[in-house]
Design a protein around this motif. Structure first.
Motif, PDB file in Angstrom:
ATOM      1  N   VAL A 170       0.043   0.007  -7.087  1.00 47.01           N
ATOM      2  CA  VAL A 170      -0.253  -1.103  -6.170  1.00 47.01           C
ATOM      3  C   VAL A 170       0.653  -1.047  -4.941  1.00 47.01           C
ATOM      4  O   VAL A 170       0.201  -1.203  -3.800  1.00 47.01           O
ATOM      5  N   SER A 171       1.938  -0.789  -5.176  1.00 51.11           N
ATOM      6  CA  SER A 171       2.866  -0.731  -4.039  1.00 51.11           C
ATOM      7  C   SER A 171       2.549   0.457  -3.136  1.00 51.11           C
ATOM      8  O   SER A 171       2.616   0.342  -1.912  1.00 51.11           O
ATOM      9  N   ARG A 172       2.159   1.594  -3.722  1.00 49.06           N
ATOM     10  CA  ARG A 172       1.833   2.767  -2.902  1.00 49.06           C
ATOM     11  C   ARG A 172       0.573   2.529  -2.074  1.00 49.06           C
ATOM     12  O   ARG A 172       0.484   2.962  -0.929  1.00 49.06           O
ATOM     13  N   SER A 203      11.450   1.679   4.953  1.00 47.66           N
ATOM     14  CA  SER A 203      11.031   2.978   4.430  1.00 47.66           C
ATOM     15  C   SER A 203      12.218   3.908   4.226  1.00 47.66           C
ATOM     16  O   SER A 203      12.325   4.576   3.197  1.00 47.66           O
ATOM     17  N   LEU A 258       2.468  -0.949 -11.191  1.00 52.02           N
ATOM     18  CA  LEU A 258       3.201  -1.544 -10.069  1.00 52.02           C
ATOM     19  C   LEU A 258       3.422  -0.503  -8.975  1.00 52.02           C
ATOM     20  O   LEU A 258       3.286  -0.801  -7.783  1.00 52.02           O
ATOM     21  N   LEU A 259       3.724   0.733  -9.383  1.00 51.38           N
ATOM     22  CA  LEU A 259       3.898   1.827  -8.429  1.00 51.38           C
ATOM     23  C   LEU A 259       2.594   2.086  -7.674  1.00 51.38           C
ATOM     24  O   LEU A 259       2.605   2.265  -6.452  1.00 51.38           O
ATOM     25  N   LEU A 264      -0.409  -0.334  -0.926  1.00 51.77           N
ATOM     26  CA  LEU A 264       0.035  -1.215   0.162  1.00 51.77           C
ATOM     27  C   LEU A 264       0.812  -0.426   1.217  1.00 51.77           C
ATOM     28  O   LEU A 264       0.593  -0.599   2.425  1.00 51.77           O
ATOM     29  N   PHE A 265       1.690   0.479   0.783  1.00 44.22           N
ATOM     30  CA  PHE A 265       2.491   1.275   1.725  1.00 44.22           C
ATOM     31  C   PHE A 265       1.604   2.220   2.535  1.00 44.22           C
ATOM     32  O   PHE A 265       1.873   2.472   3.710  1.00 44.22           O
TER      33      PHE A 265
END
Length: 197
Positions: free
Chosen positions: A167-169, A69, A164-165, A171-172
């Protein structure tokens, strides 16, 4: 004339009396459990706090997540400060107008400030600081997820970088909330039950 000898010191029996000592400890408020299940051995440790109280039994992978992070926040912050057009283009697949550099650089400055908090939280063992950092991270990712979603809906187009942003957010957010609750869990006693408050 002979010097008068002082009387021999009398040893108080109350100090050796176990019942009296227990009564004294009860009056002082030490020896019993506090709200956190901590047993204080002295009034000083009760008032000042005990460093062991803040020690956390860390969930597996917590420090790795904190490091990832901190690196991620720092990297995006530096990219937003130095290359705002490229960052905008990578996310929204369109050329940014020249007036959009300032907001992106301000975003980079804010991210750099958050990354400093993340780097400092990496080296602490205090449960409260670790939890607040994880909560801050989850809130940031949630706001970023919502803002990006609204921007995509308003523009009525789907950019690969923005998806993509998102999906990644998502997950985060899940990872940060997972660690937030894991760090906040009460430790289990030897029987496997959580200690009651």
């Amino acid at each position: 004339m002979a010097a008068k000898q002082p009387p021999p010191l009398m040893k108080k029996h109350s100090q050796t009396d176990l019942v009296s000592r227990l009564k004294t400890r009860k009056i002082l408020g030490v020896g019993g459990e506090d709200d956190d299940g901590e047993v204080h051995r002295s009034k000083i440790s009760q008032v000042l706090g005990n460093e062991i109280k803040f020690a956390v039994r860390e969930p597996l992978g917590l420090r790795v997540w904190q490091l990832v992070s901190a690196i991620m926040f720092s990297g995006v912050a530096i990219m937003a400060l130095t290359f705002p057009d490229q960052l905008y283009d990578a996310i929204f697949d369109e050329e940014s107008v020249s007036s959009s550099k300032t907001p992106i650089r301000l975003y980079g400055g804010a991210l750099l400030s958050i990354s400093l908090i993340m780097w400092n939280a990496l080296y602490t063992a205090e449960k409260v600081i670790i939890r607040w950092t994880l909560l801050m991270e989850a809130c940031y990712f949630t706001v970023q997820f919502l803002v990006t979603t609204v921007s995509l809906v308003e523009s009525s187009r789907i950019a690969t970088g923005a998806m993509l942003l998102l999906v990644s957010r998502a997950l985060f957010i899940l990872i940060s909330i997972y660690y937030y609750y894991q760090v906040g869990r009460r430790p289990k006693d030897s029987t496997g039950n959580s200690r009651a408050a």
